[in-house]
Design a protein around this motif. Sequence first.
Motif, mmCIF file in Angstrom:
data_model
loop_
_atom_site.group_PDB
_atom_site.id
_atom_site.type_symbol
_atom_site.label_atom_id
_atom_site.label_comp_id
_atom_site.label_asym_id
_atom_site.label_seq_id
_atom_site.Cartn_x
_atom_site.Cartn_y
_atom_site.Cartn_z
ATOM 1 N N ASP A 3 12.863 -11.328 -17.610
ATOM 2 C CA ASP A 3 13.160 -9.981 -18.096
ATOM 3 C C ASP A 3 13.251 -8.914 -17.014
ATOM 4 O O ASP A 3 13.354 -7.746 -17.311
ATOM 5 N N ASP A 4 13.249 -9.311 -15.790
ATOM 6 C CA ASP A 4 13.251 -8.349 -14.701
ATOM 7 C C ASP A 4 14.652 -8.230 -14.106
ATOM 8 O O ASP A 4 15.168 -9.173 -13.504
ATOM 9 N N GLU A 6 15.631 -6.526 -11.570
ATOM 10 C CA GLU A 6 15.610 -6.643 -10.102
ATOM 11 C C GLU A 6 15.606 -8.109 -9.669
ATOM 12 O O GLU A 6 16.280 -8.473 -8.705
ATOM 13 N N GLN A 7 14.879 -8.960 -10.396
ATOM 14 C CA GLN A 7 14.884 -10.395 -10.086
ATOM 15 C C GLN A 7 16.268 -10.988 -10.340
ATOM 16 O O GLN A 7 16.730 -11.844 -9.585
ATOM 17 N N PHE A 51 19.944 -5.629 -18.732
ATOM 18 C CA PHE A 51 19.974 -7.058 -18.432
ATOM 19 C C PHE A 51 21.192 -7.724 -19.086
ATOM 20 O O PHE A 51 21.925 -8.465 -18.437
ATOM 21 N N ARG A 111 16.671 -15.533 -22.939
ATOM 22 C CA ARG A 111 16.888 -14.167 -23.418
ATOM 23 C C ARG A 111 17.693 -14.206 -24.720
ATOM 24 O O ARG A 111 18.468 -15.132 -24.936
ATOM 25 N N HIS A 164 9.260 -19.492 -13.392
ATOM 26 C CA HIS A 164 8.556 -18.328 -13.948
ATOM 27 C C HIS A 164 7.655 -18.742 -15.104
ATOM 28 O O HIS A 164 6.506 -18.333 -15.192
#
Length: 170
Positions: A3-4, A6-7, A51, A111, A164
């Motif tokens: 959910d990031d 930036e990642q 996202f 997701r 993750h």
Amino acid sequence: MFDDVEQLILLFNRTFTDFNTVLVAGEDEPIYLPASQHLAQHQVIFAHGFFASALHEIAHWCIAGEGRRQLEDYGYWYNGDGRDQSQQSEFEKVEVKPQAIEYAFALAANRPFQVSVDNLSGFQSDRHSFAQAVELQYQHYLKIGFPPRAEQFIAALSQHTLVHDYEEVL
């Protein structure tokens, strides 16, 4: 769940270094900008740091051929919100493949995914029929294989998600 944003940006940029292309969180509408005398790298710019928008724009990039990747927004003219029935039908024909790839990306990243008919103030098409068309295209890709860059990014997303999820268990 991955959910990031930036990642996601780092993962895309690391995965596609050979393509001189970066993923960029934009402030406004999404756009693809090819490298030029003013830009050192091609930029896949997604909307408002979302996202899902990033996954969608990456899907378009994964489909675009070499020539299209040299043109702003891949050389396509986007007919925005307010499309009539004919324009909406054409939009949906073009959007089936990138949305099927976006669906695969969303699954790999653990997701949620929803099809987008992207026409709030225009003709309201049958969203269910469009979702079925996207599902059929996704199933077709599962049988024949996804485009190479899409396949590469699905693998990267899956690997990142597995790592993750494993770290969360520890």
